[in-house]
Design an enzyme around this catalytic site. Structure first.
Site, PDB file in Angstrom:
ATOM      1  N   HIS A   1     -10.053   1.000   6.793  1.00  0.00           N
ATOM      2  CA  HIS A   1      -9.278  -0.050   6.096  1.00  0.00           C
ATOM      3  C   HIS A   1     -10.222  -1.196   5.733  1.00  0.00           C
ATOM      4  O   HIS A   1     -10.612  -1.983   6.600  1.00  0.00           O
ATOM      5  CB  HIS A   1      -8.147  -0.567   7.001  1.00  0.00           C
ATOM      6  CG  HIS A   1      -7.269  -1.607   6.358  1.00  0.00           C
ATOM      7  ND1 HIS A   1      -5.885  -1.590   6.479  1.00  0.00           N
ATOM      8  CD2 HIS A   1      -7.539  -2.698   5.600  1.00  0.00           C
ATOM      9  CE1 HIS A   1      -5.367  -2.606   5.824  1.00  0.00           C
ATOM     10  NE2 HIS A   1      -6.357  -3.316   5.280  1.00  0.00           N
TER      11      HIS A   1
ATOM     12  N   HIS B   1       1.300  -1.500   5.158  1.00  0.00           N
ATOM     13  CA  HIS B   1       1.270  -2.891   5.634  1.00  0.00           C
ATOM     14  C   HIS B   1       2.658  -3.136   6.220  1.00  0.00           C
ATOM     15  O   HIS B   1       3.615  -3.343   5.480  1.00  0.00           O
ATOM     16  CB  HIS B   1       0.956  -3.894   4.523  1.00  0.00           C
ATOM     17  CG  HIS B   1       0.902  -5.298   5.042  1.00  0.00           C
ATOM     18  ND1 HIS B   1      -0.262  -5.993   5.236  1.00  0.00           N
ATOM     19  CD2 HIS B   1       1.893  -6.120   5.478  1.00  0.00           C
ATOM     20  CE1 HIS B   1       0.008  -7.182   5.756  1.00  0.00           C
ATOM     21  NE2 HIS B   1       1.316  -7.287   5.908  1.00  0.00           N
TER      22      HIS B   1
ATOM     23  N   HIS C   1     -11.312  -4.146   2.387  1.00  0.00           N
ATOM     24  CA  HIS C   1     -11.123  -4.725   1.046  1.00  0.00           C
ATOM     25  C   HIS C   1     -12.499  -5.012   0.459  1.00  0.00           C
ATOM     26  O   HIS C   1     -13.237  -5.848   0.987  1.00  0.00           O
ATOM     27  CB  HIS C   1     -10.306  -6.017   1.127  1.00  0.00           C
ATOM     28  CG  HIS C   1      -8.953  -5.802   1.714  1.00  0.00           C
ATOM     29  ND1 HIS C   1      -7.851  -5.507   0.953  1.00  0.00           N
ATOM     30  CD2 HIS C   1      -8.532  -5.788   3.014  1.00  0.00           C
ATOM     31  CE1 HIS C   1      -6.799  -5.331   1.747  1.00  0.00           C
ATOM     32  NE2 HIS C   1      -7.190  -5.493   3.011  1.00  0.00           N
TER      33      HIS C   1
ATOM     34  N   ASP D   1     -10.113  -4.126   8.214  1.00  0.00           N
ATOM     35  CA  ASP D   1      -9.363  -5.058   7.363  1.00  0.00           C
ATOM     36  C   ASP D   1     -10.249  -6.236   6.956  1.00  0.00           C
ATOM     37  O   ASP D   1      -9.763  -7.357   6.816  1.00  0.00           O
ATOM     38  CB  ASP D   1      -8.079  -5.544   8.049  1.00  0.00           C
ATOM     39  CG  ASP D   1      -7.144  -6.253   7.067  1.00  0.00           C
ATOM     40  OD1 ASP D   1      -7.294  -6.058   5.849  1.00  0.00           O
ATOM     41  OD2 ASP D   1      -6.264  -7.007   7.538  1.00  0.00           O
TER      42      ASP D   1
ATOM     43  N   HIS E   1      -3.676  -2.139  10.606  1.00  0.00           N
ATOM     44  CA  HIS E   1      -3.947  -3.416  11.289  1.00  0.00           C
ATOM     45  C   HIS E   1      -2.802  -3.862  12.198  1.00  0.00           C
ATOM     46  O   HIS E   1      -2.201  -4.901  11.994  1.00  0.00           O
ATOM     47  CB  HIS E   1      -4.318  -4.522  10.294  1.00  0.00           C
ATOM     48  CG  HIS E   1      -3.436  -4.692   9.079  1.00  0.00           C
ATOM     49  ND1 HIS E   1      -2.073  -4.616   9.125  1.00  0.00           N
ATOM     50  CD2 HIS E   1      -3.757  -4.957   7.788  1.00  0.00           C
ATOM     51  CE1 HIS E   1      -1.603  -4.827   7.916  1.00  0.00           C
ATOM     52  NE2 HIS E   1      -2.585  -5.022   7.082  1.00  0.00           N
TER      53      HIS E   1
ATOM     54  N   LYS F   1      -0.964   3.454  -0.422  1.00  0.00           N
ATOM     55  CA  LYS F   1      -0.692   2.270   0.397  1.00  0.00           C
ATOM     56  C   LYS F   1       0.652   1.660   0.024  1.00  0.00           C
ATOM     57  O   LYS F   1       0.922   1.399  -1.152  1.00  0.00           O
ATOM     58  CB  LYS F   1      -1.809   1.241   0.165  1.00  0.00           C
ATOM     59  CG  LYS F   1      -1.693  -0.034   0.981  1.00  0.00           C
ATOM     60  CD  LYS F   1      -2.032   0.198   2.446  1.00  0.00           C
ATOM     61  CE  LYS F   1      -1.732  -1.033   3.283  1.00  0.00           C
ATOM     62  NZ  LYS F   1      -2.832  -1.981   3.342  1.00  0.00           N
TER      63      LYS F   1
HETATM   64  N1  LIG Z   1      -5.172  -8.919   5.952  1.00  0.00           N
HETATM   65  C1  LIG Z   1      -5.093  -9.993   5.201  1.00  0.00           C
HETATM   66  O1  LIG Z   1      -4.766 -11.057   5.697  1.00  0.00           O
HETATM   67  N2  LIG Z   1      -5.381  -9.966   3.878  1.00  0.00           N
HETATM   68  C2  LIG Z   1      -5.663  -8.808   3.079  1.00  0.00           C
HETATM   69  C3  LIG Z   1      -4.434  -8.024   2.748  1.00  0.00           C
HETATM   70  C4  LIG Z   1      -3.896  -7.183   3.874  1.00  0.00           C
HETATM   71  O2  LIG Z   1      -4.598  -6.326   4.405  1.00  0.00           O
HETATM   72  O3  LIG Z   1      -2.738  -7.383   4.265  1.00  0.00           O
HETATM   73  C5  LIG Z   1      -6.345  -9.264   1.792  1.00  0.00           C
HETATM   74  O4  LIG Z   1      -6.410  -8.487   0.828  1.00  0.00           O
HETATM   75  O5  LIG Z   1      -6.851 -10.399   1.748  1.00  0.00           O
HETATM   76 ZN   LIG Z   2      -6.048  -5.161   4.597  1.00  0.00          ZN
HETATM   77 ZN   LIG Z   3      -2.226  -5.560   5.105  1.00  0.00          ZN
END
Ligand SMILES: NC(=O)N[C@@H](CC(=O)O)C(=O)O
Ligand SMILES: [Zn+2]
Ligand SMILES: [Zn+2]
Length: 344
Positions: A13, A137, A15, A248, A175, A100
């Site tokens: 996971h 999520h 970003h 995450d 998460h 997702k």
């Molecule tokens: N975890 C977070 O607080 N933010 C994530 C989005 C997510 O994973 O929910 C993001 O894309 O910034």
């Molecule tokens: Zn995330």
């Molecule tokens: Zn998330």
């Protein structure tokens, strides 16, 4: 000097964002991770195979030529308009590894998410048929539900029904932040698993709120009380194959975190396995780190485990105060502080 060799880990996971940010996020993530599950919450999101292919190309362009271990695995973002045909096409492509579910409004870039989970049934049936895992999520979005209760409420309202209605669907509750989530996953059949972040193992809401508000600890689902943190540590170090690594890591530029309405997300890709090692060491469970980081994820996804290794050494180092993110900067987790583990 203490060292620890483990099979090359994967991140289930992360970003990576897009555009100029990719140079930095891919640079950090590709240092030692093998595969990474790339979250699709861009604006606009990655909704179908052709968007996933294009995004995969943009990510791949930033992988150093000398790097032969890093592999981005693509994910589709489910919307109210996703069709079973989108799922079939994605599953057959070999490029998309999961879809997702973002309840609309639950988190960063979730505006295009699903407004009525009930209506998703044909899509979930197609995912079950095509063996494409559902990543969730897991938070309700109702304004009247307390933010600290949103994960537990989601499990009862939505996740239990999905898991019982689609018994062969692989589901990853992403998460997780509560004892409720850890118990739900433990008690579910083997097709239900969870990722756990390093920051939810290392911190609770006191770290974010006691003695001053620390926006760089703010993420969603939000850090919970210490008893929940302890349940997550117990789950991650239990040796159960249902719990595996998902950082995450979620970069936001510093000015969007340190402001009157700050963004949710912690950046950990600069020190991911280093932070997990610290959490596992604190729990006296360093011997459980390898399976959590390198075995249970690929096992769940039905992929081979990596065959090479990385070495961690117990060497103190200082995290930078800022790191570049595109043409701006971010403040990474533990900025300016000392970490105790380092990847050799
Ligand atoms: N975890 C977070 O607080 N933010 C994530 C989005 C997510 O994973 O929910 C993001 O894309 O910034
Ligand atoms: Zn995330
Ligand atoms: Zn998330």
């Amino acid at each position: 000097m203490q060292t620890l060799d483990i099979t090359r880990p994967d991140d289930w996971h992360i970003h990576l964002r897009d555009g100029l940010a990719l140079k930095h996020t891919v640079g950090d993530a590709s240092r030692y991770f093998g595969r990474v599950i790339v979250m699709p919450n861009l604006t606009p999101p990655i909704r179908n195979l052709s968007e996933a292919k294009a995004y995969h190309g943009r990510i791949s362009a930033e992988i150093p030529a000398s790097n032969t271990h890093f592999q981005p695995l693509m994910v589709l973002y489910l919307t109210d308009n996703t069709s079973p045909a989108d799922i079939a096409e994605a599953a057959q492509s070999g490029l998309v590894y999961a879809c997702k579910l973002y309840p609309a409004g639950a988190t960063t870039n979730s505006d295009s998410g699903v407004t009525d989970i009930e209506k998703l049934s044909p899509v979930l049936a197609a995912m079950e048929e095509h063996k494409l895992p559902l990543l969730v999520h897991g938070e309700v979005t109702d304004a009247e539900i307390d933010i600290f209760d949103r994960e537990a409420a989601f499990i009862d309202r939505h996740l239990r029904p999905i898991v019982s209605r689609f018994p062969a669907l692989k589901v990853v509750l992403e998460h997780i932040t509560t004892a409720d989530a850890a118990a739900f996953v433990s008690d579910s059949p083997s097709n239900v698993a969870a990722t756990i972040t390093a920051h939810h193992l290392l911190y609770n809401r006191n770290h974010m709120l006691a003695g001053g508000i620390r926006p760089h600890y703010y993420c969603l689902p939000i850090l919970k009380r210490n008893t929940h943190q302890q349940a997550l540590i117990a789950a991650a170090t239990s040796g159960s194959p249902k719990f595996f690594l998902g950082t995450d890591s979620a970069p936001h530029i510093q000015s969007k975190k340190e402001t009157s309405c700050g963004c949710a997300g912690c950046y950990t890709a600069h020190a991911a396995i280093e932070l997990y090692a610290e959490a596992f060491e604190q729990a006296n469970a360093l011997d459980k780190l390898e399976a959590f980081a390198s075995f249970y994820g690929p096992d769940f996804y039905g992929l081979p485990r990596n065959t090479d290794t990385i070495t961690l050494s117990k060497t103190a180092w200082q995290v930078a105060e800022q790191l570049p993110l595109g043409d701006d900067v971010l403040r990474p987790l533990r900025a300016g502080e000392t970490l105790h583990w380092q990847v050799v």
